[in-house]
Design a protein around this motif. Structure first.
Motif, PDB file in Angstrom:
ATOM      1  N   THR A  11      -3.962  30.888  18.026  1.00  0.00           N
ATOM      2  CA  THR A  11      -2.603  30.884  17.077  1.00  0.00           C
ATOM      3  C   THR A  11      -3.190  31.889  15.950  1.00  0.00           C
ATOM      4  N   LYS A  12      -2.405  33.107  15.786  1.00  0.00           N
ATOM      5  CA  LYS A  12      -2.739  33.780  14.667  1.00  0.00           C
ATOM      6  C   LYS A  12      -2.382  33.376  13.238  1.00  0.00           C
ATOM      7  N   LYS A  13      -2.612  34.025  12.111  1.00  0.00           N
ATOM      8  CA  LYS A  13      -2.500  33.403  10.850  1.00  0.00           C
ATOM      9  C   LYS A  13      -1.028  33.517  10.656  1.00  0.00           C
ATOM     10  N   ASP A  14      -0.161  34.300  11.361  1.00  0.00           N
ATOM     11  CA  ASP A  14       1.113  34.155  11.253  1.00  0.00           C
ATOM     12  C   ASP A  14       1.847  33.316  12.026  1.00  0.00           C
ATOM     13  N   ASN A  15       1.151  32.474  12.679  1.00  0.00           N
ATOM     14  CA  ASN A  15       1.403  31.241  13.574  1.00  0.00           C
ATOM     15  C   ASN A  15       1.985  31.805  14.916  1.00  0.00           C
ATOM     16  N   THR A  16       1.888  33.042  15.269  1.00  0.00           N
ATOM     17  CA  THR A  16       2.177  33.614  16.599  1.00  0.00           C
ATOM     18  C   THR A  16       0.900  33.479  17.404  1.00  0.00           C
ATOM     19  N   ILE A  17       1.277  33.808  18.801  1.00  0.00           N
ATOM     20  CA  ILE A  17       0.148  33.450  19.830  1.00  0.00           C
ATOM     21  C   ILE A  17      -0.372  34.854  20.217  1.00  0.00           C
ATOM     22  N   MET A  18      -1.815  35.017  20.317  1.00  0.00           N
ATOM     23  CA  MET A  18      -2.388  35.943  20.784  1.00  0.00           C
ATOM     24  C   MET A  18      -3.092  35.618  22.257  1.00  0.00           C
ATOM     25  N   HIS A  19      -2.919  36.302  23.224  1.00  0.00           N
ATOM     26  CA  HIS A  19      -3.264  35.727  24.717  1.00  0.00           C
ATOM     27  C   HIS A  19      -4.085  37.016  25.106  1.00  0.00           C
ATOM     28  N   PHE A  20      -5.229  36.640  25.415  1.00  0.00           N
ATOM     29  CA  PHE A  20      -6.119  37.799  25.853  1.00  0.00           C
ATOM     30  C   PHE A  20      -7.089  37.003  27.039  1.00  0.00           C
ATOM     31  N   ASP A  21      -7.925  37.755  27.586  1.00  0.00           N
ATOM     32  CA  ASP A  21      -8.898  37.290  28.689  1.00  0.00           C
ATOM     33  C   ASP A  21     -10.358  37.913  28.034  1.00  0.00           C
ATOM     34  N   GLU A  69     -17.763  46.862  34.635  1.00  0.00           N
ATOM     35  CA  GLU A  69     -19.676  46.474  34.626  1.00  0.00           C
ATOM     36  C   GLU A  69     -20.086  47.358  33.701  1.00  0.00           C
ATOM     37  N   VAL A  70     -19.974  48.618  33.478  1.00  0.00           N
ATOM     38  CA  VAL A  70     -20.505  49.384  32.339  1.00  0.00           C
ATOM     39  C   VAL A  70     -20.108  48.915  30.905  1.00  0.00           C
ATOM     40  N   GLU A  71     -18.788  48.803  30.884  1.00  0.00           N
ATOM     41  CA  GLU A  71     -18.498  47.998  29.450  1.00  0.00           C
ATOM     42  C   GLU A  71     -19.188  46.686  29.040  1.00  0.00           C
ATOM     43  N   ILE A  72     -19.377  45.723  29.989  1.00  0.00           N
ATOM     44  CA  ILE A  72     -20.153  44.504  30.013  1.00  0.00           C
ATOM     45  C   ILE A  72     -21.362  44.600  29.613  1.00  0.00           C
ATOM     46  N   ASN A  73     -22.219  45.602  30.413  1.00  0.00           N
ATOM     47  CA  ASN A  73     -23.549  45.999  30.370  1.00  0.00           C
ATOM     48  C   ASN A  73     -23.691  46.443  29.023  1.00  0.00           C
ATOM     49  N   THR A  74     -22.720  47.313  28.405  1.00  0.00           N
ATOM     50  CA  THR A  74     -23.044  47.866  27.214  1.00  0.00           C
ATOM     51  C   THR A  74     -22.564  46.767  25.917  1.00  0.00           C
ATOM     52  N   ARG A  75     -21.746  46.290  25.886  1.00  0.00           N
ATOM     53  CA  ARG A  75     -21.244  45.484  24.851  1.00  0.00           C
ATOM     54  C   ARG A  75     -21.424  43.957  25.047  1.00  0.00           C
ATOM     55  N   GLY A  76     -21.604  43.592  26.272  1.00  0.00           N
ATOM     56  CA  GLY A  76     -21.704  42.063  26.664  1.00  0.00           C
ATOM     57  C   GLY A  76     -20.527  41.515  26.951  1.00  0.00           C
ATOM     58  N   TYR A  77     -19.410  42.228  26.706  1.00  0.00           N
ATOM     59  CA  TYR A  77     -17.934  41.517  27.201  1.00  0.00           C
ATOM     60  C   TYR A  77     -17.114  42.614  27.229  1.00  0.00           C
ATOM     61  N   TYR A  78     -15.956  42.246  27.765  1.00  0.00           N
ATOM     62  CA  TYR A  78     -14.836  42.892  27.744  1.00  0.00           C
ATOM     63  C   TYR A  78     -13.400  42.350  27.561  1.00  0.00           C
ATOM     64  N   ILE A  79     -12.448  42.944  26.679  1.00  0.00           N
ATOM     65  CA  ILE A  79     -11.277  42.045  26.070  1.00  0.00           C
ATOM     66  C   ILE A  79     -10.250  42.634  27.106  1.00  0.00           C
ATOM     67  N   VAL A  80      -9.383  41.749  27.784  1.00  0.00           N
ATOM     68  CA  VAL A  80      -8.096  42.227  28.430  1.00  0.00           C
ATOM     69  C   VAL A  80      -6.840  41.685  27.392  1.00  0.00           C
ATOM     70  N   GLU A  81      -6.301  42.540  26.791  1.00  0.00           N
ATOM     71  CA  GLU A  81      -5.286  42.252  25.989  1.00  0.00           C
ATOM     72  C   GLU A  81      -3.931  41.755  26.698  1.00  0.00           C
ATOM     73  N   MET A  82      -3.288  40.713  26.370  1.00  0.00           N
ATOM     74  CA  MET A  82      -2.139  40.413  27.317  1.00  0.00           C
ATOM     75  C   MET A  82      -0.712  40.318  26.502  1.00  0.00           C
ATOM     76  N   GLU A  83      -0.865  39.302  25.335  1.00  0.00           N
ATOM     77  CA  GLU A  83       0.389  39.096  24.702  1.00  0.00           C
ATOM     78  C   GLU A  83      -0.042  39.115  23.083  1.00  0.00           C
ATOM     79  N   GLY A  84       0.747  39.628  22.291  1.00  0.00           N
ATOM     80  CA  GLY A  84       0.435  39.482  20.810  1.00  0.00           C
ATOM     81  C   GLY A  84      -0.897  40.227  20.169  1.00  0.00           C
ATOM     82  N   CYS A  85      -1.359  40.918  20.907  1.00  0.00           N
ATOM     83  CA  CYS A  85      -2.735  41.358  20.333  1.00  0.00           C
ATOM     84  C   CYS A  85      -2.602  42.755  19.410  1.00  0.00           C
ATOM     85  N   HIS A  86      -1.508  43.045  19.426  1.00  0.00           N
ATOM     86  CA  HIS A  86      -1.181  44.435  18.457  1.00  0.00           C
ATOM     87  C   HIS A  86      -0.410  44.194  17.173  1.00  0.00           C
TER      88      HIS A  86
END
Length: 86
Positions: A11-21, A69-86
């Motif tokens: 739940t974002k600060k404006d009470n909308t939802i961010m969905h990501f993996d 795999e390259v991204e995970i090995n570089t940063r440790g993780y990867y984010i898949v933005e789904m909804e409400g992430c922008h």
């Protein structure tokens, strides 16, 4: 590489939802997953929002693509933005 996917709804600060993996190397401890999620939330101006097992749940294991795999090995993780992430 096998990757673990954590389905995340915050739940974002404006009470909308961010969905990501949050995608990490299989076997990554949940406290690390939380750390990566909090770093992502901070990048989106949502620092301080709760990110517990209520908001972030293990979903499944998948075979990572070479790019992922390259991204995970570089940063440790990867984010898949789904909804409400922008």
């Amino acid at each position: 590489m096998k990757a673990a996917v954590f389905d995340t709804y915050v739940t974002k600060k404006d009470n909308t939802i961010m969905h990501f993996d949050i995608v990490v190397k299989e076997g990554t401890e949940f406290d690390e997953v939380q750390k990566y999620g909090q770093a992502y939330l901070a990048l989106k101006g949502q620092e301080g929002q709760p990110l517990t097992t209520e908001e972030c749940r293990f979903c499944h294991i998948e075979q990572a693509t070479q790019a992922l795999e390259v991204e995970i090995n570089t940063r440790g993780y990867y984010i898949v933005e789904m909804e409400g992430c922008h």
